[in-house]
Design an enzyme around this catalytic site. Structure first.
Site, PDB file in Angstrom:
ATOM      1  N   LYS A  35      -2.789  -3.904  -6.198  1.00 28.07           N
ATOM      2  CA  LYS A  35      -2.990  -3.153  -4.952  1.00 28.07           C
ATOM      3  C   LYS A  35      -1.709  -2.401  -4.577  1.00 28.07           C
ATOM      4  CE  LYS A  35      -1.702  -7.230  -2.244  1.00 28.07           C
ATOM      5  NZ  LYS A  35      -2.246  -8.410  -1.529  1.00 28.07           N
ATOM      6  N   ARG A 136      -8.085 -14.011   9.287  1.00 25.62           N
ATOM      7  CA  ARG A 136      -8.438 -12.593   9.287  1.00 25.62           C
ATOM      8  C   ARG A 136      -9.944 -12.450   9.042  1.00 25.62           C
ATOM      9  NH1 ARG A 136      -3.336 -10.328   5.731  1.00 25.62           N
ATOM     10  NH2 ARG A 136      -4.788 -10.781   4.044  1.00 25.62           N
ATOM     11  N   TYR A 265      23.115   7.592  10.932  1.00 26.60           N
ATOM     12  CA  TYR A 265      22.485   7.441  12.253  1.00 26.60           C
ATOM     13  C   TYR A 265      23.146   6.347  13.071  1.00 26.60           C
ATOM     14  CZ  TYR A 265      18.365  10.247  11.007  1.00 26.60           C
ATOM     15  OH  TYR A 265      17.518  11.245  10.661  1.00 26.60           O
TER      16      TYR A 265
END
Ligand SMILES: *Cc1c(COP(=O)(O)O)cnc(C)c1O
Length: 325
Positions: A35, A136, A265
């Site tokens: 996946k 889930r 940053y």
């Protein structure tokens, strides 16, 4: 010009696969979880190499991912782990993808799809997902009777598999995982009483595969180990894995800067002496994000934040974990 890229050594990957199958119980097969583009390493190339190495089963999250594998010559079993929509079913069935069922209403609807497509009996291969503690999706004990009734009326469906997924298998404290497995056993026993006998059972992800050989059943679903990572601390002595990938980048800028130069940053980095600075082009488009940096607004804020962090760390890892710098 590609500024930043990942190089994958597919031989290392197949060596990891060989290492996994060496540790399987007799009769168990490895289902390679590819996946999320094989965890970022490239699902097509990874699945093809594993297929060449003898792997006959793959798992993905979405139908679309399964179709891409089929188009690129992956012939074995492909299980879609995630939820699917009725719009996707005809094409998924045509591509012989096996679907996860985690909703009662899907059974009748999927069977109707079979009727409309003029399939033969038992042509739609499904795996039932059982809820044992991930919280889930999946069927709970109270739904099994209705599930069995729905299945008995659905002649186009073949229950190829039944499975569950562990929430905390990589954690050192194994109690929750053992409870999940006990629940899996009572759910599958109940299914059997109700006359549902799936061909295969599978429960193990990478961590459970290493810890519980007796739970291997028909398949283990392995992602993390194939890409050369261990699922957590305390697993690295169990297998001999190779790291198949390397991130590379080009230096696009090189210069000497004086002490006290701020870099990047929020000016988080600050040179402590005269430094040679090399800039590489890595940023958002490479998946390298910028997260907000916590700056406490006074002492109360400081203690509140560290108190929360400390206890969530202890809850997850326990008291006695050794922390190495
Ligand atoms: C991702 C996933 C796996 C693979 O887990 P690893 O720990 O990466 O091996 C197995 N089963 C399911 C249902 C998954 O979603």
């Amino acid at each position: 010009m590609a500024g930043t890229w990942i190089e994958v050594d597919l031989d290392c990957l197949t060596e990891n696969y060989q290492e996994v199958i060496k540790h399987l119980r007799p009769g168990t097969r490895c289902m390679a979880v590819v996946k999320a583009d094989a965890y970022g390493l490239g699902a097509i190339e990874v699945a093809r190499s594993l297929q060449r190495a003898g792997c006959e089963a793959f798992a993905v999250t979405r139908v679309e991912e399964g179709l891409i594998l089929r188009e690129h010559g992956i012939e074995g079993l492909i299980l879609v782990l995630g939820p699917t929509t009725r719009e996707e079913w005809p094409i998924a069935i045509a591509a012989k993808l096996q679907l996860t069922i985690s909703e009662l209403s899907w059974i009748e609807e999927l069977n109707e799809t079979g009727l409309k497509l003029g399939l033969v009996d038992q042509q739609i291969q499904v795996h039932l997902k059982l809820e044992t503690g991930m919280g889930r999706t999946g069927f709970r004990f109270s739904e099994l009777e209705e599930l069995s009734i729905a299945l008995s009326k659905s002649n186009y469906l073949h229950v190829a598999g039944v499975y569950t997924h562990f929430a905390r298998a990589a954690q050192r404290d194994k109690r929750y995982t053992i409870e999940q497995y006990e629940r899996f056993k009572s759910l599958t026993n109940r299914l059997e009483e109700l006359g549902i006998r799936p061909t295969w059972k599978h429960v193990c992800n990478s961590a459970a595969f290493l810890d519980y050989p007796e739970w291997h059943h028909d398949f283990v679903r392995i992602g993390t180990l194939l890409i050369g990572h261990y699922p957590g601390q305390g697993f690295s002595d169990k297998l001999n894995l190779r790291d198949p990938w390397l991130a590379k980048s080009r230096i696009v800028h090189l210069r000497e800067v004086p002490k006290g130069t701020y870099v990047g940053y929020q000016s988080i980095y600050h040179t402590k002496q005269a430094t040679q600075l090399a800039v590489i082009p890595v940023g958002y488009s490479d998946g390298f994000g910028v997260a907000p940096h916590f700056v406490p607004q006074g002492w109360i804020d400081f203690f509140q934040n560290y108190y929360k962090k400390f206890f969530s760390f202890i809850r997850y890892h326990g008291w006695s974990r050794t922390v190495r710098a």
